[in-house]
Design a protein around this motif. Structure first.
Motif, PDB file in Angstrom:
ATOM      1  N   VAL A 102      44.734  65.702   0.148  1.00 48.32           N
ATOM      2  CA  VAL A 102      45.945  64.971   0.511  1.00 48.32           C
ATOM      3  C   VAL A 102      45.630  63.493   0.698  1.00 48.32           C
ATOM      4  N   ASP A 103      44.501  63.191   1.319  1.00 46.67           N
ATOM      5  CA  ASP A 103      44.098  61.795   1.486  1.00 46.67           C
ATOM      6  C   ASP A 103      43.957  61.110   0.130  1.00 46.67           C
ATOM      7  N   ARG A 104      43.289  61.776  -0.796  1.00 45.89           N
ATOM      8  CA  ARG A 104      43.098  61.189  -2.130  1.00 45.89           C
ATOM      9  C   ARG A 104      44.441  60.977  -2.817  1.00 45.89           C
ATOM     10  N   LEU A 105      45.350  61.924  -2.668  1.00 48.29           N
ATOM     11  CA  LEU A 105      46.671  61.799  -3.278  1.00 48.29           C
ATOM     12  C   LEU A 105      47.429  60.616  -2.681  1.00 48.29           C
ATOM     13  N   HIS A 132      46.144  57.963  -1.191  1.00 47.29           N
ATOM     14  CA  HIS A 132      45.503  56.714  -1.592  1.00 47.29           C
ATOM     15  C   HIS A 132      45.867  56.355  -3.028  1.00 47.29           C
ATOM     16  N   ALA A 133      45.855  57.350  -3.913  1.00 47.28           N
ATOM     17  CA  ALA A 133      46.204  57.098  -5.316  1.00 47.28           C
ATOM     18  C   ALA A 133      47.665  56.681  -5.445  1.00 47.28           C
ATOM     19  N   THR A 134      48.540  57.360  -4.714  1.00 48.45           N
ATOM     20  CA  THR A 134      49.960  57.011  -4.757  1.00 48.45           C
ATOM     21  C   THR A 134      50.188  55.616  -4.199  1.00 48.45           C
ATOM     22  N   GLY A 135      49.510  55.300  -3.121  1.00 48.80           N
ATOM     23  CA  GLY A 135      49.630  53.970  -2.534  1.00 48.80           C
ATOM     24  C   GLY A 135      49.172  52.887  -3.495  1.00 48.80           C
ATOM     25  N   LEU A 136      48.072  53.129  -4.193  1.00 48.73           N
ATOM     26  CA  LEU A 136      47.580  52.158  -5.171  1.00 48.73           C
ATOM     27  C   LEU A 136      48.570  51.975  -6.313  1.00 48.73           C
ATOM     28  N   GLY A 192      53.071  50.627  -0.504  1.00 43.99           N
ATOM     29  CA  GLY A 192      51.766  51.074  -0.969  1.00 43.99           C
ATOM     30  C   GLY A 192      50.689  50.884   0.078  1.00 43.99           C
ATOM     31  N   VAL A 193      50.657  49.692   0.661  1.00 48.60           N
ATOM     32  CA  VAL A 193      49.658  49.397   1.690  1.00 48.60           C
ATOM     33  C   VAL A 193      49.885  50.266   2.922  1.00 48.60           C
ATOM     34  N   THR A 194      51.145  50.448   3.297  1.00 48.36           N
ATOM     35  CA  THR A 194      51.451  51.260   4.481  1.00 48.36           C
ATOM     36  C   THR A 194      51.058  52.720   4.280  1.00 48.36           C
ATOM     37  N   LEU A 195      51.315  53.253   3.095  1.00 46.56           N
ATOM     38  CA  LEU A 195      50.934  54.641   2.813  1.00 46.56           C
ATOM     39  C   LEU A 195      49.421  54.822   2.916  1.00 46.56           C
ATOM     40  N   ILE A 196      48.681  53.910   2.333  1.00 45.93           N
ATOM     41  CA  ILE A 196      47.213  53.983   2.412  1.00 45.93           C
ATOM     42  C   ILE A 196      46.758  53.867   3.864  1.00 45.93           C
ATOM     43  N   ALA A 197      47.381  52.932   4.596  1.00 51.59           N
ATOM     44  CA  ALA A 197      46.994  52.712   5.989  1.00 51.59           C
ATOM     45  C   ALA A 197      47.266  53.935   6.856  1.00 51.59           C
ATOM     46  N   ILE A 198      48.445  54.533   6.710  1.00 52.01           N
ATOM     47  CA  ILE A 198      48.799  55.686   7.530  1.00 52.01           C
ATOM     48  C   ILE A 198      47.890  56.876   7.218  1.00 52.01           C
ATOM     49  N   ALA A 199      47.597  57.085   5.934  1.00 53.98           N
ATOM     50  CA  ALA A 199      46.697  58.182   5.563  1.00 53.98           C
ATOM     51  C   ALA A 199      45.328  57.989   6.189  1.00 53.98           C
ATOM     52  N   TRP A 200      44.854  56.746   6.228  1.00 54.65           N
ATOM     53  CA  TRP A 200      43.543  56.459   6.814  1.00 54.65           C
ATOM     54  C   TRP A 200      43.585  56.566   8.337  1.00 54.65           C
ATOM     55  N   VAL A 235      54.937  64.555   2.714  1.00 55.10           N
ATOM     56  CA  VAL A 235      56.350  64.158   2.782  1.00 55.10           C
ATOM     57  C   VAL A 235      56.458  62.635   2.838  1.00 55.10           C
ATOM     58  N   PHE A 236      55.573  62.009   3.588  1.00 49.43           N
ATOM     59  CA  PHE A 236      55.586  60.553   3.708  1.00 49.43           C
ATOM     60  C   PHE A 236      55.325  59.898   2.354  1.00 49.43           C
ATOM     61  N   ALA A 237      54.355  60.417   1.616  1.00 53.52           N
ATOM     62  CA  ALA A 237      54.043  59.870   0.298  1.00 53.52           C
ATOM     63  C   ALA A 237      55.228  60.012  -0.650  1.00 53.52           C
TER      64      ALA A 237
END
Length: 247
Positions: free
Chosen positions: A7-10, A12-16, A53-61, A79-81
């Motif tokens: 899920v983290d990888r997904l 991060h990829a979606t955020g990018l 994009g940045v927020t999604l990566i940040a929240i996942a991290w 769901v957030f992604a």
């Protein structure tokens, strides 16, 4: 542990991809031109793509430091992604159609897009509030200063969500009372407050993480994070005061 990592990888990829979308539309703006401000401009797919994009990566991290059940965390992030993709997708679609994305009730299709974005915004508020509650319910893990950084970041993020909800509510009221143009421009005073407070959840934890790579003592690192959180809070308060005076 395989599910959370996947899920983290997904995320991060979606955020990018969302960030890339924002950058692509920055190029489109450079080529096509047009106004940067206003309800119809290339600014919206640029800023929303980058921000979501940045927020999604940040929240996942940052969520990796929260004491949350692994399966619940995975569901919330998925769901957030998906919601982030819907929000950026709707805004981008309307930008290419050369019509406003938010508060646009001109046609049934525009109304459907606008309502989808509004509902998606509500989903974002619920999901991020759940993460924020968990951050304060159980002390976050991580290096010295990380718990304070995560909690401060989520507290300021709540300000961003509240200001975003206020913008939508004010715009809807103006739209429903027949003041469509006023609705499009009514959100301007709150945008700085919304933008500044939105990214504290990345900036402060990132600072704590960078400090953990230094030889400084844990006490010194906690003090630096506390000072940074105070400065960030002051910046948010200043943006809030500007919004009040602008109204």
């Amino acid at each position: 542990m395989k599910i959370p990592r996947a899920v983290d990888r997904l995320c991060h990829a979606t955020g990018l991809l969302l960030v890339l979308s924002g950058l692509v539309h920055l190029v489109v703006f450079a080529v096509d031109g047009g106004p940067w401000d206003g309800p119809v401009s290339w600014r919206k797919p640029v800023t929303f793509g980058l921000s979501f994009g940045v927020t999604l990566i940040a929240i996942a991290w940052v969520a990796s430091y929260l004491r949350v059940d692994a399966r619940l965390r995975s569901v919330l992030l998925l769901v957030f992604a998906a919601d982030c993709v819907v929000e950026v997708g709707g805004i981008t679609l309307q930008a290419w159609r050369r019509v406003p994305s938010h508060l646009n009730m001109e046609t049934p299709f525009d109304t459907a897009v606008s309502m989808t974005l509004a509902v998606g915004g509500g989903v974002l508020v619920v999901l991020l509030t759940v993460f924020a509650v968990q951050a304060f319910r159980h002390r976050p893990t991580g290096p010295a200063g990380m718990a304070l950084a995560v909690r401060s970041g989520f507290a300021l993020l709540m300000v961003a969500l509240a200001s975003g909800a206020a913008m939508i509510a004010r715009g809807v009221v103006l739209t429903r009372t027949g003041h469509q143009e006023a609705a499009y421009h009514s959100t301007a005073p709150l945008k700085p407050l919304h933008g500044v407070s939105l990214h504290a959840v990345l900036v402060l934890p990132l600072l704590a993480w960078l400090l953990s790579r230094t030889p400084w003592s844990a006490r010194a690192r906690r003090r630096i994070v506390a000072a940074a959180a105070g400065c960030y809070t002051a910046a948010v308060a200043a943006a809030g005061l500007w919004a009040v005076l602008a109204y």
